[in-house]
Design an enzyme around this catalytic site. Sequence first.
Site, PDB file in Angstrom:
ATOM      1  N   HIS A  97       0.826  -1.210   0.000  1.00 18.80           N
ATOM      2  CA  HIS A  97       0.000   0.000   0.000  1.00 18.80           C
ATOM      3  C   HIS A  97       0.862   1.263   0.000  1.00 18.80           C
ATOM      4  CE1 HIS A  97      -4.240  -1.585   1.104  1.00 18.80           C
ATOM      5  NE2 HIS A  97      -3.603  -2.393   0.272  1.00 18.80           N
ATOM      6  N   HIS A 265      -1.603 -12.347  -2.528  1.00 16.39           N
ATOM      7  CA  HIS A 265      -2.572 -13.049  -1.692  1.00 16.39           C
ATOM      8  C   HIS A 265      -2.162 -14.493  -1.382  1.00 16.39           C
ATOM      9  CE1 HIS A 265      -5.662  -9.828  -3.017  1.00 16.39           C
ATOM     10  NE2 HIS A 265      -4.750  -9.379  -2.180  1.00 16.39           N
TER      11      HIS A 265
END
Length: 728
Positions: A97, A265
């Site tokens: 992020h 992920h």
Amino acid sequence: MDGKHTAGKCPVMHGGMTALGTTVMDWWPNALNFDILHQHDIKTNPLGKDFNYREELKKLDVEGLKNDLRALMNESQEWWPADWGSYVGMFARVAWHSAGSYRLADGRGGGGTGNQRFAPLNSWPDNVNTDKGRRLLWPIKRKYGNKISWADLMILAGTIAYEVAGLKTYGFAFGREDVWHPEKDTYWGAEKEWLAPSDSRYEDITRPDTMQNPLAAVQMGLIYVNPEGVNGQPDPMKTAAQVRETFARMAMDDEETAALTAGGHTIGKSHGNGSPSDLSPEPEAADVEYQGIGWMKTNGRGIGRDTMVSGIEGAWTSNPTKWDMGWFDMLFGHEWELKKSPAGAWQWEPVDIAEEDMPVDVEDPSIRCKPIMTDADMAMKVDPTYNAICQKFMKDPEYFSETFARAWFKLTHRDMGPKVRYVGPDVPAEDLIWQDPIPSVDYTLSDAEIADLKSKLLASGLTSAELINTAWDSARTYRGSDMRGGANGARIRLAPQKDWAGNEPERLAKVLKTLEGIQAGLAKKVSLADLIVLGGTAAVEKAAKDAGVNITVPFAPGRGDATAEMTDAASFDALEPLADGYRNWQKDDYVVSPEEMMLDRTQLMGLTAPEMTALVGGMRVLGTNHGDTRHGVFTDRVGQLTTDFFVNLTDMAYSWKPAGDNLYNIVDRKTGETKWTATRVDLVFGSNAILRAYAEVYAQDDNHEKFVKDFVAAWTKVMNADRFDLAA
Ligand code: HEM
């Protein structure tokens, strides 16, 4: 003022005036925001002007730091327990992020400044609990102090997370210097509401490429796409199109995108056990007792299995702390159906899954939980191109790991600029095309050789305006947001730059041909990049002399010439100047005014408002027009570095008449004669109160000396903005 902190009722202020009240920008929303040029002032930096991060890094115990981070990954803290006892998912997400806000269009965003510490990013809905990640890192930050920046630490923590999970990482470079204030120049969108529907930032939401530039996220407060689907409506094919566009806007192709999504992920989990309404405000809005921490559960535990982040709940793989092929096994090994999470978010769950394939609960390994996929994960299966890439990865897990490791390195280093800025023992040796490589040169030039070259350049038959313009056009692509562009590399002679309208291709081709001729005749090999800059430099010196000021314009040789093979042409499109003083090349309608565009470019080039003023004032008497020779000059003494631009602009003997297309005639009030033509941007230096104040300083400077000195300083700054090799 909200009146809360005032003493008594007297309307005169008695206390500290910390609230801004109604600002100039509130009264006049179209006012030029010069604040963007004066951010990150030394006065806001607690480390002071003598602090040199690159020097500090030399003292850093890199191995010690890496070992501490490795240990941190498995040291669960009671105040914020690690999922399954491991923080690898947490720190990979903090780094992703941090880096993932980068966008190619203006080079802003990204992990290069540590801006995740400050608003708005510290409080974006997509950044929930990255604040916990930084608090978990604090003991390590404290231990190593100023020898490691937050920006570097966050990216390194994510990289070590993948290493601890079992990935062979590609490398890591230190060198990201922290900012100490929120950035004021980054446009994150016009919406006034977090997660407002996407529509207003698209011309047509069904066509992701119509997203407003330079944005690269689909909604306000998100890093990329909405995990539940376009505007929260699941449809993996539609999400696939948005994933493709948003990742392309940070220069990632389909293979890199699929690798990043799958690898992202492979570790960690989604958190959605709770309701967003039970959380305390985000950090920026939280009250003092929260000490900068946001999103704490105000009833119940809110940690461990009861954590609430995105609202989606579950892990993607059976083994979420390990680097493996688990994400592929899960996604491609099952059929998936839409379900709602405990927090009410859309998520995909397997129709049928054996108990032993389910991930275990984060606190109690005897409990098995359903795995999940976001709409973006599903996009990798339903979109034929992503699907084919995933099939390739599944057949060759080593290739997948390597592709992910490289894409992660690119993601986390893309905004650091050229490789000479990289610091540390883990910098990969390989040159990568997205680093805009430039070959190093091995010659030096004596003062006598420089003087000789200058005479040759001035006697080449090229005009001063041609020499100055070419040097300026070559250097002006530089942007400090991601340290790309600039004169080094002489990419102005390569596609796409050589064909940009703003570079006036015919004029440019002629100048380059002459310079190449000079180069060919030299006994010593001098790069074209150096000759381009030296040509402009010699012409500026001459123009100053013609105005009666003797000055030597500094010149530092050492630029290299990049080749087409070293140039990712498509990614240079983003560096094209979109407007000059009066016109936007790209579109008929002005997205922003030419003067706003000038401010934007000035910020990206790292110039201050006074430097910008000196440069424009000089260019307009030297026979150039903000890099374009086509629109006349502002003086009768063309080519002399005088203050005439400022004198004439502030002289009430003239009036300024619109002549269409953002051009203006400067008319002698007495005779009615049109003396000169000006652009809209020129006139802003007389009309805007701040710029006019600067212009007046130069208009008062009868002998041009201050002006020439300032112009030369600003010119030198632009010509050397990309010379990281000099500092290294
Ligand atoms: C394609 C677009 C992507 C979407 C829509 C997306 C969405 C999400 C969501 C909803 C979560 C759960 C957050 C939470 O509730 O805790 C999450 C977690 C995570 N994402 Fe992504 N993601 C994307 C791409 C990536 C990429 C490119 C990476 C890294 C390369 C990544 C790495 C992670 C990691 C490591 C976690 C786990 C965090 C934890 O364990 O606390 N994601 N992502």
